[in-house]
Structure formats: C-alpha cells, structure tokens
Design a protein around this motif. Structure first.
Motif, mmCIF file in Angstrom:
data_model
loop_
_atom_site.group_PDB
_atom_site.id
_atom_site.type_symbol
_atom_site.label_atom_id
_atom_site.label_comp_id
_atom_site.label_asym_id
_atom_site.label_seq_id
_atom_site.Cartn_x
_atom_site.Cartn_y
_atom_site.Cartn_z
ATOM 1 N N GLY A 39 66.692 -12.925 -2.547
ATOM 2 C CA GLY A 39 65.713 -12.053 -1.922
ATOM 3 C C GLY A 39 65.332 -10.901 -2.834
ATOM 4 O O GLY A 39 64.148 -10.574 -2.999
ATOM 5 N N LEU A 40 66.325 -10.279 -3.441
ATOM 6 C CA LEU A 40 66.066 -9.193 -4.389
ATOM 7 C C LEU A 40 65.334 -9.712 -5.615
ATOM 8 O O LEU A 40 64.445 -9.038 -6.148
ATOM 9 C CB LEU A 40 67.393 -8.548 -4.794
ATOM 10 C CG LEU A 40 67.315 -7.384 -5.788
ATOM 11 C CD1 LEU A 40 66.475 -6.237 -5.242
ATOM 12 C CD2 LEU A 40 68.725 -6.900 -6.158
ATOM 13 N N ARG A 43 61.636 -10.112 -4.669
ATOM 14 C CA ARG A 43 60.970 -8.815 -4.556
ATOM 15 C C ARG A 43 60.791 -8.170 -5.930
ATOM 16 O O ARG A 43 59.791 -7.481 -6.178
ATOM 17 C CB ARG A 43 61.752 -7.897 -3.621
ATOM 18 C CG ARG A 43 61.813 -8.393 -2.171
ATOM 19 C CD ARG A 43 62.292 -7.315 -1.221
ATOM 20 N NE ARG A 43 63.615 -6.808 -1.557
ATOM 21 C CZ ARG A 43 64.756 -7.355 -1.153
ATOM 22 N NH1 ARG A 43 64.728 -8.463 -0.401
ATOM 23 N NH2 ARG A 43 65.927 -6.833 -1.485
ATOM 24 N N SER A 44 61.754 -8.393 -6.833
ATOM 25 C CA SER A 44 61.639 -7.855 -8.191
ATOM 26 C C SER A 44 60.478 -8.505 -8.942
ATOM 27 O O SER A 44 59.725 -7.825 -9.646
ATOM 28 C CB SER A 44 62.951 -8.078 -8.955
ATOM 29 O OG SER A 44 64.032 -7.432 -8.322
ATOM 30 N N VAL A 46 57.816 -9.810 -7.572
ATOM 31 C CA VAL A 46 56.582 -9.302 -6.964
ATOM 32 C C VAL A 46 56.250 -7.915 -7.506
ATOM 33 O O VAL A 46 55.105 -7.632 -7.891
ATOM 34 C CB VAL A 46 56.707 -9.263 -5.427
ATOM 35 C CG1 VAL A 46 55.524 -8.518 -4.811
ATOM 36 C CG2 VAL A 46 56.782 -10.680 -4.867
ATOM 37 N N ALA A 47 57.251 -7.030 -7.567
ATOM 38 C CA ALA A 47 57.012 -5.660 -8.035
ATOM 39 C C ALA A 47 56.573 -5.631 -9.489
ATOM 40 O O ALA A 47 55.584 -4.969 -9.842
ATOM 41 C CB ALA A 47 58.279 -4.820 -7.854
ATOM 42 N N LEU A 218 60.335 -1.891 -2.599
ATOM 43 C CA LEU A 218 60.601 -3.331 -2.542
ATOM 44 C C LEU A 218 62.064 -3.690 -2.800
ATOM 45 O O LEU A 218 62.459 -4.836 -2.577
ATOM 46 C CB LEU A 218 59.716 -4.073 -3.545
ATOM 47 C CG LEU A 218 58.227 -4.123 -3.216
ATOM 48 C CD1 LEU A 218 57.457 -4.907 -4.272
ATOM 49 C CD2 LEU A 218 58.006 -4.756 -1.838
ATOM 50 N N GLY A 220 64.693 -2.795 -1.201
ATOM 51 C CA GLY A 220 65.524 -2.917 -0.016
ATOM 52 C C GLY A 220 66.282 -1.629 0.260
ATOM 53 O O GLY A 220 66.057 -0.601 -0.376
ATOM 54 N N GLN A 226 67.503 0.358 -5.350
ATOM 55 C CA GLN A 226 66.217 1.066 -5.376
ATOM 56 C C GLN A 226 66.014 1.742 -6.727
ATOM 57 O O GLN A 226 64.932 1.682 -7.313
ATOM 58 C CB GLN A 226 66.178 2.110 -4.264
ATOM 59 C CG GLN A 226 66.154 1.543 -2.857
ATOM 60 C CD GLN A 226 66.277 2.619 -1.801
ATOM 61 O OE1 GLN A 226 66.486 3.786 -2.117
ATOM 62 N NE2 GLN A 226 66.147 2.231 -0.540
ATOM 63 N N THR A 233 60.277 -1.156 -12.699
ATOM 64 C CA THR A 233 58.881 -1.407 -12.381
ATOM 65 C C THR A 233 57.965 -0.412 -13.091
ATOM 66 O O THR A 233 56.885 -0.780 -13.573
ATOM 67 C CB THR A 233 58.654 -1.321 -10.862
ATOM 68 O OG1 THR A 233 59.531 -2.249 -10.214
ATOM 69 C CG2 THR A 233 57.220 -1.675 -10.500
#
Length: 289
Positions: A39-40, A43-44, A46-47, A218, A220, A226, A233
């Motif tokens: 999941g992380l 999201r990574s 995507v970011a 993103l 979490g 974070q 990012t």
C-alpha cells in the motif's frame, strides 16, 4: 582531463561514496521494506511519478514562467530520489529502512517510468520529448544500485568492518561533494541572481511545498513514513534532471542554472522541515542488525 571533467568526476565519486556508506549500514530487509508494504509502495509511486509531473504540467499551463523555468520544473518532476535523502530523512525522524527501500525501489522503477513519462509528456506538449531507457539505467545503476549493493555485501560479509568504514566514507564523500560543488555554485551565482527576478524562485518554492504536502498526505498515518515520503517527493535527482534536459534541450540557456537554483532552494527549505518533523514525530524504532 580538463577542470570541468574533473569536477564532474568528483561529484559523481562523492555521490557513489555516500550511497556506498548507506549500503554499509543497510540490510536486505531494508531494501525490501516497500515490497513488504504494498500500500505504501503504491502511494509512493503515485506521489513521486504521477502527482509531481501533473503538478509541473499544471504550473506550466497556469503561470507565466520563463521557458527555462518551465522546462526545469518538468525535468525535475521526472527525476526521482536524490541519493542523499536517507541521511536527511533519518535526521528528521524518518524510518531508515523506508528511506533506503524507497531509494532502491523508486530508482529501479525510474528505469521504466522516466522514459514512459517523457513519452507521455512529449505527446501532451506535441513535441518529441524522450529519454533513452539505457541512459536512465546507467545513471541509476552506477549512482544508486551498484554502490548500495556493494555496501550491503560488505556489511553481510564483514559487519564489524562495515561499521568502522561507514562514517569515514560518508564524511569523506561529503567533503568531496562540497569541494566539487563550490566552483559550480560560484560560477552559477550571477545567472541564479538574474533568475530570482523572473518568478523562477517563487515557482520553485511552490513546487517544493506542494511536493512536501503531497508526500506527507499520501504516506498514511505513520509519522516517520510521512517524513520520508514528503522529502522524497519534494526532492529530485539532479543527474537525471540534467540528463533529460541535455538530451531534449541542449541549447536552452539558463536551464542548468535553474536546476542549480532548485538544488539550493530545496536544501534550504529542507532545514526547517527536518527540524519541525524531528520535534513533532516520535523517534523511529531502532533497526535490528
């Protein structure tokens, strides 16, 4: 060998040495951290690979920026994971394993994602805009993957030696980086000063702030994650950005200076962010050997 080539080799050696020192402190478990947290990982991706290129395109379309600034934002958005981040992220209270795993996985994904994204952006801007996969692969392998793996091998075979070598190599690499970067920064100062009056500085600051916010949102709920994703990012790899710029815009003036300005600004802006996160976030748990 001329002076410029010597400075470039010193910069490359300092980056390789720094990443090697990270490897001396890393384990296979660290490198596979994101694989164990899909999941992380998603999201990574995507970011770093989706949101930031979209932010760069949006800024180019909405704001009246100089051509060099527009190009710099786009190529920076395509250039993930600078190799000095794990140290910076650990100082801010981030998870060391997450930072190292992110550097490895995002670096490997960049070999595929960067050429794909350059093709997509080329189609969007209706111009030929590409980057040969082998060029990206060469940068990633030489600057990140191989020195990191070499350090990890030394740690696995001789952990006591790795512990003794890690700090001296890291310090030596940092000194070499400062020595090599000084003449580049000095030569770029007049151009950078001119860029400050063109809206370039504001655009770069906005790009970095958005990157920090996107990564933090993103990542979490875990504070250490974070911190890692926010810095990852907002920060981009200068070697990849310059390679893309040189391939596609070899005659564009001020482009290299704009990327230098970005590096200065992101370094300065990281200081208060790191300080804030260190105060806010609980210490990351100790890693097992």
């Amino acid at each position: 060998m001329n002076t410029q080539a010597l400075i470039l080799h010193c910069l490359q050696a300092s980056i390789i040495g720094t990443v090697f020192s990270f490897g001396l402190q890393a384990t296979v478990s660290d490198a596979l951290f994101l694989v164990r947290h899909p999941g992380l990982l998603l999201r990574s991706v995507v970011a770093i690979f989706i949101v930031m290129p979209l932010v760069a395109v949006l800024m180019v379309e909405v704001f009246a920026l100089t051509r060099a600034t527009e190009i710099a934002l786009v190529v920076l958005a395509l250039a993930p994971i600078p190799p000095l981040l794990p140290k910076k992220e650990s100082k801010a209270g981030g998870e060391g394993a997450n930072a190292l795993g992110l550097m490895v996985v995002m670096g490997l994904l960049a070999i595929v994602m960067v050429p794909l994204l350059t093709w997509v952006l080329g189609a969007y801007f209706d111009r030929e805009f590409g980057m040969p996969p082998q060029s990206i692969a060469k940068i990633i392998l030489i600057m990140i993957v191989l020195p990191l793996l070499a350090g990890m091998v030394v740690r696995a075979m001789a952990p006591a030696l790795a512990t003794k070598l890690a700090r001296p190599i890291a310090l030596g690499s940092m000194v070499l980086l400062l020595v090599a970067a000084a003449p580049i920064l000095y030569a770029a100062v007049p151009i950078v000063v001119n860029l400050l009056h063109s809206g370039t500085l504001l655009a770069i600051v906005a790009f970095i702030l958005i990157g920090l916010a996107v990564g933090q949102l993103l990542a979490g709920p875990v504070a250490q994650r974070q911190t890692v994703l926010a810095l990852s990012t907002a920060s981009r790899h200068p070697a990849i950005a310059l390679a893309i710029a040189k391939t596609n815009f070899p005659d564009e003036p001020f482009l290299a200076a704009t990327i230098v300005l970005y590096l200065l600004v992101v370094t300065v802006m990281a200081i208060p962010y790191v300080t804030w996160r260190r105060r806010k976030a609980p210490p990351a748990p100790e890693r097992s050997a």
